[in-house]
Design an enzyme around this catalytic site. Structure first.
Site, PDB file in Angstrom:
ATOM      1  N   LYS A   1      -8.973  -1.147  11.397  1.00  0.00           N
ATOM      2  CA  LYS A   1      -9.256  -1.225   9.974  1.00  0.00           C
ATOM      3  C   LYS A   1      -9.150  -2.693   9.577  1.00  0.00           C
ATOM      4  CE  LYS A   1      -8.051   0.860   5.542  1.00  0.00           C
ATOM      5  NZ  LYS A   1      -8.405  -0.291   4.777  1.00  0.00           N
TER       6      LYS A   1
ATOM      7  N   ARG B   1     -18.919  -3.706  -2.712  1.00  0.00           N
ATOM      8  CA  ARG B   1     -18.589  -2.325  -3.050  1.00  0.00           C
ATOM      9  C   ARG B   1     -18.571  -2.083  -4.563  1.00  0.00           C
ATOM     10  NH1 ARG B   1     -14.879   1.855  -3.786  1.00  0.00           N
ATOM     11  NH2 ARG B   1     -13.522   0.425  -4.893  1.00  0.00           N
TER      12      ARG B   1
ATOM     13  N   ASP C   1       0.646   4.160  -2.684  1.00  0.00           N
ATOM     14  CA  ASP C   1       0.319   5.538  -2.333  1.00  0.00           C
ATOM     15  C   ASP C   1       1.386   6.513  -2.807  1.00  0.00           C
ATOM     16  OD1 ASP C   1      -2.111   4.970  -1.300  1.00  0.00           O
ATOM     17  OD2 ASP C   1      -1.471   4.885   0.792  1.00  0.00           O
TER      18      ASP C   1
ATOM     19  N   CYS D   1      33.444 -23.141  -2.565  1.00  0.00           N
ATOM     20  CA  CYS D   1      34.783 -22.960  -3.109  1.00  0.00           C
ATOM     21  C   CYS D   1      35.689 -23.756  -2.168  1.00  0.00           C
ATOM     22  CB  CYS D   1      35.168 -21.480  -3.105  1.00  0.00           C
ATOM     23  SG  CYS D   1      36.904 -21.255  -3.541  1.00  0.00           S
TER      24      CYS D   1
ATOM     25  N   CYS E   1      41.789 -19.274  -1.413  1.00  0.00           N
ATOM     26  CA  CYS E   1      40.886 -18.289  -2.024  1.00  0.00           C
ATOM     27  C   CYS E   1      40.901 -17.023  -1.164  1.00  0.00           C
ATOM     28  CB  CYS E   1      39.473 -18.857  -2.109  1.00  0.00           C
ATOM     29  SG  CYS E   1      38.279 -17.632  -2.660  1.00  0.00           S
TER      30      CYS E   1
ATOM     31  N   ASP F   1      -9.155  -5.954   7.257  1.00  0.00           N
ATOM     32  CA  ASP F   1      -8.693  -6.217   5.897  1.00  0.00           C
ATOM     33  C   ASP F   1      -9.520  -7.354   5.300  1.00  0.00           C
ATOM     34  OD1 ASP F   1      -7.188  -5.855   3.679  1.00  0.00           O
ATOM     35  OD2 ASP F   1      -5.420  -6.929   4.417  1.00  0.00           O
TER      36      ASP F   1
ATOM     37  N   TYR G   1     -19.124  -1.042  10.702  1.00  0.00           N
ATOM     38  CA  TYR G   1     -18.515   0.174  11.245  1.00  0.00           C
ATOM     39  C   TYR G   1     -19.170   1.463  10.754  1.00  0.00           C
ATOM     40  CZ  TYR G   1     -16.069  -0.972   6.889  1.00  0.00           C
ATOM     41  OH  TYR G   1     -15.778  -1.355   5.612  1.00  0.00           O
TER      42      TYR G   1
ATOM     43  N   GLU H   1     -10.489   3.255  15.600  1.00  0.00           N
ATOM     44  CA  GLU H   1     -11.000   1.877  15.509  1.00  0.00           C
ATOM     45  C   GLU H   1     -10.137   1.042  14.573  1.00  0.00           C
ATOM     46  OE1 GLU H   1     -14.921   3.198  14.218  1.00  0.00           O
ATOM     47  OE2 GLU H   1     -14.537   2.352  12.243  1.00  0.00           O
TER      48      GLU H   1
ATOM     49  N   SER I   1     -13.975   5.235  -0.168  1.00  0.00           N
ATOM     50  CA  SER I   1     -12.788   4.616   0.424  1.00  0.00           C
ATOM     51  C   SER I   1     -12.222   5.573   1.475  1.00  0.00           C
ATOM     52  CB  SER I   1     -11.778   4.357  -0.677  1.00  0.00           C
ATOM     53  OG  SER I   1     -10.657   3.736  -0.144  1.00  0.00           O
ATOM     54  N   LEU I   2     -11.021   5.312   1.924  1.00  0.00           N
ATOM     55  CA  LEU I   2     -10.373   6.197   2.896  1.00  0.00           C
ATOM     56  C   LEU I   2      -9.004   6.589   2.370  1.00  0.00           C
ATOM     57  CD1 LEU I   2     -11.080   4.114   6.123  1.00  0.00           C
ATOM     58  CD2 LEU I   2     -12.081   6.350   5.616  1.00  0.00           C
TER      59      LEU I   2
ATOM     60  N   CYS J   1      38.266 -16.547  -6.799  1.00  0.00           N
ATOM     61  CA  CYS J   1      39.549 -17.153  -7.191  1.00  0.00           C
ATOM     62  C   CYS J   1      39.441 -17.990  -8.464  1.00  0.00           C
ATOM     63  CB  CYS J   1      40.109 -18.001  -6.055  1.00  0.00           C
ATOM     64  SG  CYS J   1      39.162 -19.519  -5.793  1.00  0.00           S
TER      65      CYS J   1
ATOM     66  N   LYS K   1      -2.148   3.291   8.196  1.00  0.00           N
ATOM     67  CA  LYS K   1      -1.687   1.961   7.791  1.00  0.00           C
ATOM     68  C   LYS K   1      -0.497   1.533   8.637  1.00  0.00           C
ATOM     69  CE  LYS K   1      -3.343   0.571   4.097  1.00  0.00           C
ATOM     70  NZ  LYS K   1      -4.209  -0.242   3.507  1.00  0.00           N
TER      71      LYS K   1
ATOM     72  N   LYS L   1     -11.806   8.537  12.898  1.00  0.00           N
ATOM     73  CA  LYS L   1     -12.998   9.227  12.373  1.00  0.00           C
ATOM     74  C   LYS L   1     -13.403  10.352  13.314  1.00  0.00           C
ATOM     75  CE  LYS L   1     -14.818   5.045  10.238  1.00  0.00           C
ATOM     76  NZ  LYS L   1     -15.639   3.849  10.475  1.00  0.00           N
TER      77      LYS L   1
ATOM     78  N   ASP M   1       0.826  -1.209   0.000  1.00  0.00           N
ATOM     79  CA  ASP M   1       0.000   0.000   0.000  1.00  0.00           C
ATOM     80  C   ASP M   1       0.858   1.257   0.000  1.00  0.00           C
ATOM     81  OD1 ASP M   1      -2.284  -1.410   0.003  1.00  0.00           O
ATOM     82  OD2 ASP M   1      -2.588  -1.324   2.176  1.00  0.00           O
ATOM     83  N   PHE M   2       1.935   1.185   0.768  1.00  0.00           N
ATOM     84  CA  PHE M   2       2.809   2.347   0.898  1.00  0.00           C
ATOM     85  C   PHE M   2       3.392   2.747  -0.461  1.00  0.00           C
ATOM     86  CE2 PHE M   2       6.970   4.259   1.820  1.00  0.00           C
ATOM     87  CZ  PHE M   2       6.528   5.347   2.554  1.00  0.00           C
ATOM     88  N   GLU M   3       3.862   1.748  -1.194  1.00  0.00           N
ATOM     89  CA  GLU M   3       4.439   2.046  -2.509  1.00  0.00           C
ATOM     90  C   GLU M   3       3.369   2.545  -3.467  1.00  0.00           C
ATOM     91  OE1 GLU M   3       7.261  -1.353  -3.609  1.00  0.00           O
ATOM     92  OE2 GLU M   3       6.159  -2.019  -1.854  1.00  0.00           O
TER      93      GLU M   3
ATOM     94  N   CYS N   1      34.468 -20.137  -8.817  1.00  0.00           N
ATOM     95  CA  CYS N   1      34.449 -19.201  -7.701  1.00  0.00           C
ATOM     96  C   CYS N   1      34.570 -17.778  -8.243  1.00  0.00           C
ATOM     97  CB  CYS N   1      35.591 -19.501  -6.737  1.00  0.00           C
ATOM     98  SG  CYS N   1      35.747 -18.241  -5.454  1.00  0.00           S
TER      99      CYS N   1
HETATM  100  S1  IVH Z   1     -15.014   3.603   7.045  1.00  0.00           S
HETATM  101  C1  IVH Z   1     -17.304   6.489   4.596  1.00  0.00           C
HETATM  102  N1  IVH Z   1     -14.037   1.961   8.824  1.00  0.00           N
HETATM  103  O1  IVH Z   1     -11.270   0.093   4.300  1.00  0.00           O
HETATM  104  C2  IVH Z   1     -16.808   5.346   5.348  1.00  0.00           C
HETATM  105  N2  IVH Z   1     -13.694   1.461   6.538  1.00  0.00           N
HETATM  106  O2  IVH Z   1      -9.418   1.563   2.653  1.00  0.00           O
HETATM  107  C3  IVH Z   1     -15.642   4.698   4.712  1.00  0.00           C
HETATM  108  N3  IVH Z   1     -12.476  -0.615   6.155  1.00  0.00           N
HETATM  109  O3  IVH Z   1     -13.566   0.885   1.809  1.00  0.00           O
HETATM  110  C4  IVH Z   1     -15.201   3.475   5.322  1.00  0.00           C
HETATM  111  N4  IVH Z   1     -12.222  -1.165   8.274  1.00  0.00           N
HETATM  112  O4  IVH Z   1     -13.809  -1.362   3.071  1.00  0.00           O
HETATM  113  C5  IVH Z   1     -14.173   2.228   7.516  1.00  0.00           C
HETATM  114  N5  IVH Z   1     -13.284   0.594  10.519  1.00  0.00           N
HETATM  115  C6  IVH Z   1     -13.404   0.857   9.219  1.00  0.00           C
HETATM  116  C7  IVH Z   1     -12.893   0.010   8.235  1.00  0.00           C
HETATM  117  C8  IVH Z   1     -13.049   0.343   6.890  1.00  0.00           C
HETATM  118  C9  IVH Z   1     -11.999  -1.536   7.021  1.00  0.00           C
HETATM  119  C10 IVH Z   1     -12.317  -0.722   4.701  1.00  0.00           C
HETATM  120  C11 IVH Z   1     -13.517  -0.307   3.920  1.00  0.00           C
HETATM  121  C12 IVH Z   1     -13.021   0.859   3.090  1.00  0.00           C
HETATM  122  C13 IVH Z   1     -11.559   0.614   3.036  1.00  0.00           C
HETATM  123  C14 IVH Z   1     -10.750   1.870   2.791  1.00  0.00           C
END
Ligand code: IVH
Length: 682
Positions: free
Chosen positions: A127, A148, A45, A434, A439, A129, A234, A125, A92-93, A419, A322, A298, A41-43, A416
């Site tokens: 996240k 989604r 982003d 070797c 050597c 996966d 959530y 809270e 998404s976030l 050598c 992340k 949030k 994800d980092f790369e 080698c």
């Molecule tokens: S809130 C408007 N809360 O992560 C609300 N998302 O990378 C948007 N996800 O699409 C989502 N845990 O599928 C929210 N505690 C959490 C979450 C969460 C996992 C997922 C979700 C979202 C994705 C974004």
């Protein structure tokens, strides 16, 4: 000229924008449609950020459908499910990776609010996966569940959702509500599922997210039931219509009506506390039975959400944090075959520099040729690397999906790299070796090992200096270290070696002669004898003569010594070069174990028992065990602990047992009574 240059630059930027869009879309396709992560994800982003910045700089190249504006989407063209348009888009976030990003997020939130609020509260809270889902209840009854998809339109997977036990078909209250959450496959179920698949010869799921997503799209709901999916919610769509004023309240409300949440939601109004809680969850999450890839922060006050607003992709009132990636990808530029002090030739990956768990990585271990072939790793590949036990980075896998066709297969060397002598592969073993004792790489390796802190602890001997000394022939092997003072003048002329550092080095060399026997034994670099075993062997043998005379059987009797070690130690002392090295080191005054003074004299004078080995068995009448041992040693003899061909004399007391029997079978052993032995000492 200047104009031309900037035109060129603009052209390059346009090309880069197109390249980035293509690359990002490709990753999105794998992530959302194939459920495969082929980049961290980092790369990802980082690429997205680069594109965002270029689009800002060159607005003329902006397009409507840029991945900077839209979240990646599942390709629904081939979907077997009915498509449903979401009542409200599923957003998404945006991601953050450190507390600075989070501080910047809270500042953005405040900037978007007309009035200054004293202390804004945030909910922290987990996240999850997994795969996101939107579930609609009418009159308390589950009516529809939609994936989604592309955020606007998703797949109707109601039948499958009804098959998930932890999602209620009926709520505790007869309400109309749409809720959003994540479908996950518990880790214990994931492991079991993959075990079964492996046993059935089926392809295993790469990760729990992939498995959850795949299961959700099963056409047979019975399979969904068997897999044991779980779900956590959530988010309530249109929370204000349910009278919910804060996000925390909405989570409690979900629980109240019977919708499962993680129950982990911390209301925080202080960023120092936030930082601490993030650090806490970073390790605590390992205890959970579902995968989390971060935390979500949030804004608690729902009243303010609209005012803070949204981008096309995500709400501005929430952000994902992340966790640091355990694995990152980078390009494998080439392979260097490295020759170690034992002659083992190992492949080292030369990588495009990348950051991993806080440090920059350019090289990683590839173990051996068998591993390279098993993982099908090619030069030019994009590879995943991770830190093994948090120390040496290793290449985990290669991303076959992004191959261009220009990648080159790895060829194992036949000679080698240092050598040029022909390499050997021991039967049944995977490593190339070797076997040329001269050597330079082996010599350099053994010198560096010899001077290292746990061995002779000689400071001022960096690998560059060792290399230079070898080139200049000041040293040819480890014993020459103790002759280095001959080259004092020359050493002072060397790069970065003033008078002071030369003197320090020579003093450190001199001091190393007093190192304890366990350290000098370790410094010899006997294969398989590490720090621990060197200690054990040193304790058992007291000095190196005793150790060098031990048979394999005697070595095997020592706790912690197995077949491999016994053979290795035995072979080492059979090797003339090893003996010569030890003798030389001894002459220089290196300590190889204390022999009591009397015995030392006798050895020097060639004591009566010098070169002879003894063992006693049964109950002795005239000696205590320690007494007889001391007597033997004081006359230059060596005490053995078992009967072997190496044994010269067996002294027999009363009730002698198996040792006597064994000695009788060996014609070479002379059997003595205590009196006969006493006579010999006179
Ligand atoms: S809130 C408007 N809360 O992560 C609300 N998302 O990378 C948007 N996800 O699409 C989502 N845990 O599928 C929210 N505690 C959490 C979450 C969460 C996992 C997922 C979700 C979202 C994705 C974004």
């Amino acid at each position: 000229m200047l104009k031309l240059f900037s035109l060129d630059q603009e052209n390059d930027s346009k090309k880069r924008i197109e390249e980035l869009r293509k690359e990002i879309e490709r990753y999105n396709y794998y992530y959302y449609t194939k459920n495969e992560s082929i980049i961290s994800d980092f790369e990802f982003d980082k690429l997205l950020k680069e594109l965002e910045e270029l689009e800002k700089k060159y607005p003329e190249y902006k397009i409507e459908k840029s991945p900077t504006k839209y979240v990646g989407a599942t390709d629904l063209k081939e979907s077997k499910f009915t498509k449903v348009v979401h009542k409200k888009p599923m957003l998404s976030l945006s991601n953050s990776y450190n507390i600075e990003d989070i501080i910047a997020f809270t500042e953005r939130v405040e900037k978007n609010l007309e009035y200054k609020h004293e202390k804004l509260e945030y909910v922290l809270e987990l996240k999850l996966d997994g795969a996101s889902i939107s579930v609609t209840y009418e009159n308390g009854e589950l009516k529809r569940a939609v994936t989604r998809g592309d955020g606007i339109e998703g797949e109707d997977v109601t039948d499958n959702i009804l098959a998930i036990e932890t999602i209620p078909n009926y709520l505790k209250e007869k309400i109309n509500i749409e809720v959003r959450g994540e479908i996950v496959l518990p880790l214990t179920r994931f492991e079991k599922l993959n075990e079964e698949r492996l046993a059935n010869g089926e392809e295993i799921f790469a990760n729990p997210r992939n498995a959850a997503s795949g299961t959700l799209r099963q056409l047979d709901s019975q399979i969904v039931k068997e897999r044991g999916l779980d779900a956590y919610f959530y988010y309530v769509v249109d929370p204000l219509t349910h009278g919910l004023k804060t996000h925390k309240e909405s989570l409690d409300y979900l629980d109240k009506v019977g919708i499962k949440t993680t129950k982990i939601a911390e209301v925080i109004d202080d960023l120092t506390v936030m930082e601490k809680r993030i650090a806490f969850w970073e390790t605590e999450r390992e205890k959970l039975d579902f995968e989390t890839d971060g935390l979500v922060i949030k804004l608690n006050n729902i009243d303010l959400w609209e005012e803070v607003g949204y981008t096309t992709k995500s709400p501005r009132w929430a952000i994902a944090y992340k966790f640091p990636a355990k694995q990152v990808t980078t390009k494998l530029l080439g392979i260097t075959w490295q020759v170690g002090r034992t002659g083992k030739v190992t492949p080292v990956a030369e990588l495009e520099e990348v950051e991993l768990s806080g440090s920059k990585v350019k090289r990683a271990s590839l173990h051996n040729m068998d591993e390279i072939l098993r993982k099908d790793i090619r030069i030019g590949d994009r590879v995943f690397i991770e830190k093994a036990a948090e120390i040496i980075p290793q290449v985990v896998s290669s991303v076959k999906e992004v191959r261009t066709g220009d990648e080159k297969e790895v060829v194992a060397p036949t000679n080698c790299p240092v050598c040029n002598s022909i390499l050997e592969k021991e039967e049944g073993l995977v490593d190339l070796k070797c076997v040329n004792p001269n050597c330079p790489a082996i010599i350099q390796g053994s010198i560096e090992y010899f001077v290292s802190r746990d061995a002779m602890n000689i400071s001022g001997f960096g690998s560059k200096i060792v290399e230079r000394m070898l080139q200049l022939n000041y040293i040819k092997d480890i014993t020459d270290i103790y002759e280095l003072s001959k080259y004092k003048e020359e050493l002072m002329q060397l790069d970065k070696m003033g008078e002071k550092s030369v003197e320090k080095l020579l003093a450190s060399i001199e001091k190393s002669k007093e190192r304890p026997y366990s350290k000098t034994l370790y410094a010899l670099g006997i294969p398989f004898v590490g720090k621990f075993l060197a200690n054990v062997l040193a304790k058992k043998s007291k000095n190196i003569e005793v150790l060098s005379l031990m048979t394999k059987e005697e070595l095997l009797e020592i706790d912690g010594v197995g077949e491999k070690v016994a053979q290795s130690v035995y072979n080492f002392f059979k090797n003339e070069k090893s003996i010569e090295t030890i003798e030389k080191l001894k002459e220089y005054g290196v300590n190889f174990g204390k022999i009591d003074d009397k015995r030392e004299e006798k050895i020097v004078e060639h004591g009566k028992f010098s070169g002879k080995t003894f063992l006693f068995t049964g109950k002795l009448q005239k000696f205590k065990r320690e007494e007889i041992k001391d007597l033997i040693e004081s006359l230059g003899g060596v005490n053995l602990s078992s009967v072997s061909k190496k044994l010269n004399y067996l002294i027999v007391g009363e009730d002698a047992g198996s040792k006597l029997k064994k000695a009788e079978e060996l014609e070479s052993v002379i059997i003595l009574t205590e009196d006969e032995f006493i006579k010999m000492t006179k």
